[in-house]
Design a protein around this motif. Structure first.
Motif, PDB file in Angstrom:
ATOM      1  N   ALA A 111       0.799  -1.172  -0.004  1.00 27.38           N
ATOM      2  CA  ALA A 111       0.238   0.005   0.112  1.00 27.38           C
ATOM      3  C   ALA A 111       0.972   1.201   0.128  1.00 27.38           C
ATOM      4  O   ALA A 111       0.638   2.251  -0.904  1.00 27.38           O
ATOM      5  CB  ALA A 111      -0.995   0.113   1.136  1.00 27.38           C
ATOM      6  N   ALA A 112       1.944   1.405   0.811  1.00 33.12           N
ATOM      7  CA  ALA A 112       2.881   2.378   0.811  1.00 33.12           C
ATOM      8  C   ALA A 112       3.486   2.596  -0.373  1.00 33.12           C
ATOM      9  O   ALA A 112       3.394   3.873  -0.990  1.00 33.12           O
ATOM     10  CB  ALA A 112       3.827   2.330   2.022  1.00 33.12           C
ATOM     11  N   GLU A 113       3.682   1.570  -1.084  1.00 39.95           N
ATOM     12  CA  GLU A 113       4.446   1.794  -2.342  1.00 39.95           C
ATOM     13  C   GLU A 113       3.734   2.378  -3.561  1.00 39.95           C
ATOM     14  O   GLU A 113       4.141   3.035  -4.571  1.00 39.95           O
ATOM     15  CB  GLU A 113       5.073   0.428  -2.978  1.00 39.95           C
ATOM     16  N   HIS A 114       2.282   2.181  -3.213  1.00 39.46           N
ATOM     17  CA  HIS A 114       1.417   2.826  -4.303  1.00 39.46           C
ATOM     18  C   HIS A 114       0.424   3.757  -3.851  1.00 39.46           C
ATOM     19  O   HIS A 114      -0.638   4.191  -4.514  1.00 39.46           O
ATOM     20  CB  HIS A 114       0.315   1.416  -4.640  1.00 39.46           C
ATOM     21  N   GLY A 115       0.779   4.549  -2.522  1.00 47.05           N
ATOM     22  CA  GLY A 115       0.203   5.761  -2.521  1.00 47.05           C
ATOM     23  C   GLY A 115      -1.164   5.713  -1.726  1.00 47.05           C
ATOM     24  O   GLY A 115      -2.020   6.426  -1.752  1.00 47.05           O
ATOM     25  N   ILE A 116      -0.989   4.329  -1.204  1.00 47.33           N
ATOM     26  CA  ILE A 116      -2.533   3.995  -0.393  1.00 47.33           C
ATOM     27  C   ILE A 116      -2.402   4.219   0.940  1.00 47.33           C
ATOM     28  O   ILE A 116      -1.631   3.643   1.756  1.00 47.33           O
ATOM     29  CB  ILE A 116      -3.006   2.514  -0.973  1.00 47.33           C
ATOM     30  N   ALA A 117      -3.361   4.954   1.693  1.00 47.01           N
ATOM     31  CA  ALA A 117      -3.443   4.891   3.076  1.00 47.01           C
ATOM     32  C   ALA A 117      -3.730   3.826   3.520  1.00 47.01           C
ATOM     33  O   ALA A 117      -4.833   3.358   2.955  1.00 47.01           O
ATOM     34  CB  ALA A 117      -4.159   6.245   3.497  1.00 47.01           C
ATOM     35  N   TYR A 118      -3.426   2.989   4.525  1.00 50.85           N
ATOM     36  CA  TYR A 118      -3.578   1.608   4.704  1.00 50.85           C
ATOM     37  C   TYR A 118      -3.802   1.343   6.522  1.00 50.85           C
ATOM     38  O   TYR A 118      -2.858   1.650   7.145  1.00 50.85           O
ATOM     39  CB  TYR A 118      -2.622   0.574   4.282  1.00 50.85           C
ATOM     40  N   LEU A 119      -5.183   0.919   6.744  1.00 51.18           N
ATOM     41  CA  LEU A 119      -4.944   0.237   7.909  1.00 51.18           C
ATOM     42  C   LEU A 119      -5.362  -1.317   8.080  1.00 51.18           C
ATOM     43  O   LEU A 119      -6.354  -1.565   7.231  1.00 51.18           O
ATOM     44  CB  LEU A 119      -6.428   0.929   8.774  1.00 51.18           C
ATOM     45  N   ASP A 120      -4.837  -1.856   9.139  1.00 52.76           N
ATOM     46  CA  ASP A 120      -5.233  -3.338   9.060  1.00 52.76           C
ATOM     47  C   ASP A 120      -6.102  -3.714  10.342  1.00 52.76           C
ATOM     48  O   ASP A 120      -6.148  -2.708  11.096  1.00 52.76           O
ATOM     49  CB  ASP A 120      -4.049  -4.221   9.224  1.00 52.76           C
ATOM     50  N   GLY A 121      -7.061  -4.497  10.378  1.00 49.05           N
ATOM     51  CA  GLY A 121      -7.913  -4.721  11.307  1.00 49.05           C
ATOM     52  C   GLY A 121      -8.240  -6.197  11.608  1.00 49.05           C
ATOM     53  O   GLY A 121      -8.162  -7.213  10.490  1.00 49.05           O
ATOM     54  N   ALA A 122      -9.063  -6.552  12.571  1.00 50.15           N
ATOM     55  CA  ALA A 122      -9.932  -7.671  12.633  1.00 50.15           C
ATOM     56  C   ALA A 122     -11.113  -7.630  13.359  1.00 50.15           C
ATOM     57  O   ALA A 122     -11.197  -6.667  14.105  1.00 50.15           O
ATOM     58  CB  ALA A 122      -8.644  -8.738  13.492  1.00 50.15           C
ATOM     59  N   ILE A 123     -12.027  -8.403  13.027  1.00 45.93           N
ATOM     60  CA  ILE A 123     -13.347  -8.485  13.896  1.00 45.93           C
ATOM     61  C   ILE A 123     -13.375  -9.716  14.745  1.00 45.93           C
ATOM     62  O   ILE A 123     -13.008 -10.976  14.279  1.00 45.93           O
ATOM     63  CB  ILE A 123     -14.383  -8.595  12.641  1.00 45.93           C
ATOM     64  N   MET A 124     -13.542  -9.450  15.887  1.00 47.01           N
ATOM     65  CA  MET A 124     -13.347 -10.270  16.980  1.00 47.01           C
ATOM     66  C   MET A 124     -14.719 -11.031  17.617  1.00 47.01           C
ATOM     67  O   MET A 124     -14.756 -11.812  18.576  1.00 47.01           O
ATOM     68  CB  MET A 124     -12.630  -9.840  17.981  1.00 47.01           C
ATOM     69  N   THR A 125     -15.652 -10.679  17.035  1.00 46.05           N
ATOM     70  CA  THR A 125     -17.170 -11.102  17.299  1.00 46.05           C
ATOM     71  C   THR A 125     -17.817 -11.658  16.239  1.00 46.05           C
ATOM     72  O   THR A 125     -17.855 -11.190  14.873  1.00 46.05           O
ATOM     73  CB  THR A 125     -17.817 -10.002  17.911  1.00 46.05           C
ATOM     74  N   PRO A 126     -18.946 -12.394  16.279  1.00 45.18           N
ATOM     75  CA  PRO A 126     -19.677 -12.957  15.227  1.00 45.18           C
ATOM     76  C   PRO A 126     -20.513 -12.181  14.247  1.00 45.18           C
ATOM     77  O   PRO A 126     -20.859 -11.129  14.753  1.00 45.18           O
ATOM     78  CB  PRO A 126     -20.329 -14.204  15.764  1.00 45.18           C
ATOM     79  N   THR A 127     -20.936 -12.619  13.194  1.00 48.60           N
ATOM     80  CA  THR A 127     -21.713 -11.715  12.397  1.00 48.60           C
ATOM     81  C   THR A 127     -22.863 -11.036  12.933  1.00 48.60           C
ATOM     82  O   THR A 127     -23.219  -9.875  12.503  1.00 48.60           O
ATOM     83  CB  THR A 127     -22.214 -12.534  11.081  1.00 48.60           C
ATOM     84  N   PRO A 128     -23.796 -11.699  13.899  1.00 44.06           N
ATOM     85  CA  PRO A 128     -25.018 -11.062  14.351  1.00 44.06           C
ATOM     86  C   PRO A 128     -24.782  -9.777  15.297  1.00 44.06           C
ATOM     87  O   PRO A 128     -25.483  -8.899  15.385  1.00 44.06           O
ATOM     88  CB  PRO A 128     -25.667 -12.183  15.202  1.00 44.06           C
ATOM     89  N   THR A 129     -23.301  -9.692  15.709  1.00 51.38           N
ATOM     90  CA  THR A 129     -23.001  -8.547  16.289  1.00 51.38           C
ATOM     91  C   THR A 129     -22.617  -7.143  15.774  1.00 51.38           C
ATOM     92  O   THR A 129     -22.836  -6.267  16.246  1.00 51.38           O
ATOM     93  CB  THR A 129     -21.928  -8.769  17.240  1.00 51.38           C
ATOM     94  N   ILE A 130     -22.405  -7.256  14.438  1.00 54.19           N
ATOM     95  CA  ILE A 130     -22.128  -6.180  13.602  1.00 54.19           C
ATOM     96  C   ILE A 130     -23.321  -5.224  13.704  1.00 54.19           C
ATOM     97  O   ILE A 130     -24.340  -5.698  13.250  1.00 54.19           O
ATOM     98  CB  ILE A 130     -21.614  -6.589  12.135  1.00 54.19           C
ATOM     99  N   GLY A 131     -22.906  -3.878  13.857  1.00 53.83           N
ATOM    100  CA  GLY A 131     -23.625  -2.839  13.924  1.00 53.83           C
ATOM    101  C   GLY A 131     -24.856  -2.696  15.301  1.00 53.83           C
ATOM    102  O   GLY A 131     -25.444  -1.763  15.499  1.00 53.83           O
ATOM    103  N   THR A 132     -24.125  -3.454  16.291  1.00 56.35           N
ATOM    104  CA  THR A 132     -24.635  -3.395  17.763  1.00 56.35           C
ATOM    105  C   THR A 132     -23.636  -3.187  18.568  1.00 56.35           C
ATOM    106  O   THR A 132     -22.414  -3.138  18.314  1.00 56.35           O
ATOM    107  CB  THR A 132     -25.255  -4.778  17.908  1.00 56.35           C
ATOM    108  N   PRO A 133     -23.944  -2.663  19.748  1.00 59.57           N
ATOM    109  CA  PRO A 133     -22.893  -2.577  20.680  1.00 59.57           C
ATOM    110  C   PRO A 133     -22.130  -3.629  21.145  1.00 59.57           C
ATOM    111  O   PRO A 133     -20.987  -3.439  21.622  1.00 59.57           O
ATOM    112  CB  PRO A 133     -24.000  -2.162  22.110  1.00 59.57           C
ATOM    113  N   ASP A 134     -22.503  -5.016  20.682  1.00 57.14           N
ATOM    114  CA  ASP A 134     -21.437  -6.104  21.058  1.00 57.14           C
ATOM    115  C   ASP A 134     -20.590  -6.473  20.174  1.00 57.14           C
ATOM    116  O   ASP A 134     -19.639  -7.270  20.441  1.00 57.14           O
ATOM    117  CB  ASP A 134     -22.621  -7.346  21.112  1.00 57.14           C
ATOM    118  N   ALA A 135     -20.274  -5.583  19.077  1.00 62.24           N
ATOM    119  CA  ALA A 135     -19.359  -5.960  18.074  1.00 62.24           C
ATOM    120  C   ALA A 135     -18.040  -5.573  18.766  1.00 62.24           C
ATOM    121  O   ALA A 135     -17.747  -4.321  19.404  1.00 62.24           O
ATOM    122  CB  ALA A 135     -19.585  -5.132  16.748  1.00 62.24           C
TER     123      ALA A 135
END
Length: 293
Positions: A111-135
């Protein structure tokens, strides 16, 4: 690294990708979606998302692209194409795909070589939590970039934690935490098999299994202190006693013809550590010898 975008692109529409895109749409963020397999965007488009005809068109539609696919091979197959890479230049990419820390760092270098601002991340809870306070989301990379994108990431709900500038740090946490989860799940599956061979129904064992599980959370903190300090106290349970218990599990399992290779590996590690003179210490002393043969 300008102010948070009012638009986002989501690449990858498996169950988790659809959940991410749905949360952005529900929060009122203009959301463009694309997936290698056609047709998975239909429901999201009905909810208000915009479907793109190609990955290049998708990344060009928003200042922020979030990618969530099965692994970094799949992510590379999409992102490291001429038109897509060119379209990402000067934009931000947040990669929520699970893989190893080194793969994350490699993508950060690309990403740095191609001028792309980059963040890596991970999701630590299952699909039903997304969009809720439990994510629960963890992120790593440039803190200034993380802070700039945080307002739109908040649309995904739950808690977001920036773990540091090292781009591979979120993946390192992810691998370590999934190690706990899948080792535990494997142990539970094995326990159900052994119990079943003794005529115990899974639902009969489950309440007691939950009791065993409840012992672990306070132990995690205590044992982390032991490992960090190098104390390895055996006051509560000596390694020699642990080995005896493990041997009982192996013998009972194999007596029923049940594969005990996972417990045999754990017992072997404990025995090797004990043979070095640490039988009176606690089980976590084995952390020093996991890489030795």
């Amino acid at each position: 690294m300008s102010s948070s975008p009012s638009a986002v692109t989501v690449i990858g529409l498996g169950p988790m990708g659809r959940a991410l895109a749905g949360a952005f749409v529900a929060a009122g963020v203009r959301t463009t979606v694309w997936n290698r397999t056609p047709g998975r965007d239909r429901e999201l488009i009905e909810q208000g998302a915009v479907g793109a005809d190609s990955a290049a068109e998708a990344v060009a539609a928003s200042p922020l692209t979030v990618v969530c696919v099965v692994d970094y091979d799949a992510a590379d197959a999409v992102l490291r194409q001429g038109a897509v890479t060119a379209g990402l230049k000067g934009r931000t990419l947040v990669n929520l795909t699970a893989d190893t820390p080194e793969r994350a760092r490699d993508t950060g270098r690309w990403a740095a070589e191609h001028g792309i601002a980059y963040l890596d991340g991970a999701i630590m809870t299952p699909t039903p939590t997304i969009g809720t306070p439990d994510a629960v989301f963890i992120h790593s990379g440039p803190e200034e970039l993380y802070r700039a994108q945080r307002p739109v990431l908040d649309a995904l709900g739950g808690t977001h934690t920036h773990l540091g500038e090292d781009i591979g740090r979120a993946a390192a946490y992810d691998i370590a935490l999934l190690d706990i989860f899948w080792t535990s799940m494997t142990g539970y599956a094995h326990a159900l098999a052994v119990a079943g061979a003794e005529g115990i129904k899974p639902t009969e064992l489950a309440p007691f299994a939950q009791g065993i599980g409840a012992i672990l959370p306070p132990l995690f903190g205590q044992l982390a202190d032991d490992v960090e300090s190098g104390a390895f106290s055996g006051e509560g349970s000596r390694l020699s006693s642990t080995v005896a218990t493990m041997a009982h599990i192996v013998h009972a399992s194999e007596g029923h013809g049940i594969d005990a290779s996972v417990m045999r590996a754990a017992e072997g590690l404990a025995r090797r550590t004990m043979a070095l003179g640490y039988g009176a210490e606690g089980f976590t002393r084995v952390t020093e010898f996991l890489g030795r043969r």
